[in-house]
Design an enzyme around this catalytic site. Sequence first.
Site, PDB file in Angstrom:
ATOM      1  N   GLY A 109       8.927  26.433  39.363  1.00 32.86           N
ATOM      2  CA  GLY A 109      10.326  26.808  39.220  1.00 32.86           C
ATOM      3  C   GLY A 109      11.241  25.650  39.567  1.00 32.86           C
TER       4      GLY A 109
ATOM      5  N   GLU B 279      14.436  22.794  38.397  1.00 31.50           N
ATOM      6  CA  GLU B 279      14.623  21.782  37.357  1.00 31.50           C
ATOM      7  C   GLU B 279      14.012  20.472  37.844  1.00 31.50           C
ATOM      8  OE1 GLU B 279      15.647  22.173  34.349  1.00 31.50           O
ATOM      9  OE2 GLU B 279      16.437  24.198  34.439  1.00 31.50           O
ATOM     10  N   VAL B 280      14.702  19.389  37.662  1.00 35.82           N
ATOM     11  CA  VAL B 280      14.202  18.064  38.009  1.00 35.82           C
ATOM     12  C   VAL B 280      14.274  17.837  39.519  1.00 35.82           C
ATOM     13  CG1 VAL B 280      14.608  15.588  37.696  1.00 35.82           C
ATOM     14  CG2 VAL B 280      14.935  17.156  35.782  1.00 35.82           C
ATOM     15  N   THR B 281      13.235  17.251  40.057  1.00 35.57           N
ATOM     16  CA  THR B 281      13.253  16.829  41.458  1.00 35.57           C
ATOM     17  C   THR B 281      12.503  15.520  41.578  1.00 35.57           C
ATOM     18  OG1 THR B 281      13.017  17.559  43.748  1.00 35.57           O
ATOM     19  CG2 THR B 281      11.163  18.012  42.263  1.00 35.57           C
TER      20      THR B 281
ATOM     21  N   HIS C 194       9.735  13.316  44.180  1.00 35.44           N
ATOM     22  CA  HIS C 194       8.850  13.242  45.337  1.00 35.44           C
ATOM     23  C   HIS C 194       8.449  11.791  45.519  1.00 35.44           C
ATOM     24  CE1 HIS C 194       8.759  17.486  45.512  1.00 35.44           C
ATOM     25  NE2 HIS C 194       7.895  17.690  44.538  1.00 35.44           N
TER      26      HIS C 194
ATOM     27  N   ALA D 115      14.414  20.823  48.898  1.00 36.99           N
ATOM     28  CA  ALA D 115      14.301  21.542  47.633  1.00 36.99           C
ATOM     29  C   ALA D 115      13.080  22.451  47.685  1.00 36.99           C
ATOM     30  CB  ALA D 115      14.152  20.547  46.484  1.00 36.99           C
TER      31      ALA D 115
ATOM     32  N   GLY E 191      10.577  24.648  44.978  1.00 40.03           N
ATOM     33  CA  GLY E 191      10.180  24.958  43.609  1.00 40.03           C
ATOM     34  C   GLY E 191       8.759  25.483  43.655  1.00 40.03           C
TER      35      GLY E 191
ATOM     36  N   ALA F 282      10.152  20.216  49.450  1.00 40.27           N
ATOM     37  CA  ALA F 282      10.240  18.803  49.801  1.00 40.27           C
ATOM     38  C   ALA F 282      11.491  18.589  50.635  1.00 40.27           C
ATOM     39  CB  ALA F 282      10.285  17.941  48.551  1.00 40.27           C
TER      40      ALA F 282
ATOM     41  N   CYS G 189      17.535  19.211  40.828  1.00 38.61           N
ATOM     42  CA  CYS G 189      17.449  20.667  40.679  1.00 38.61           C
ATOM     43  C   CYS G 189      18.388  21.207  39.603  1.00 38.61           C
ATOM     44  CB  CYS G 189      17.686  21.368  42.014  1.00 38.61           C
ATOM     45  SG  CYS G 189      16.576  20.799  43.317  1.00 38.61           S
TER      46      CYS G 189
END
Length: 180
Positions: free
Chosen positions: A22, A24-26, A28, A89, A91, A104, A121
């Site tokens: 789940g 959007e963009v993240t 790491h 975040a 997800g 994270a 996100c």
Amino acid sequence: KYVLDAAGTAGGGPEVVRTDRGGEVTYHGPGQLTVYPLLDLRGYEMDMHWYVRALEECVLRALDAAGVVGAGREDGVTGVWVDGKKVAAVGVKCRRWCTAHGMAVNVDRRSMDNFGGIVPCGLEGREVGCVEDLVERSVSLHEFAGYMRNSIEEVFRLVLVKGDTPERTLVNRRGKEKHL
């Protein structure tokens, strides 16, 4: 839509990889504590909203232990926020009530380097922050990981046991061990 460099990289930085969780963009990377609990929610609550809130609670407790003041949730979005900046975040993915992916936390400033090329996100106009900028004393990634470990054990009522190898052993509420 949320990657700002059409070449498929975040501002010339790390490679962009699609995933099935789940959100959007993240990002790491270095300076960030990434925790992906593998849990069978049938032993807890079979409710994904409960699980996301439980992960956020783990982060809130760890931040409190690190001395961060004012951390909380915001209505309508996941994650943990301080002064309008997203510090953690969340997800997740769940299949047959078994979880994957997770959370994270941006612990030190190195974690901030690659957020410039993405819309984290998918939250346009929002900023990210890191623990290092929110506390008066230095908190290492290793120290923060200890706070997170303690909070995970409290929230999910389990004990994480370090084994002879780098992987971890999970001991659930019933005392049953599972090697990860």
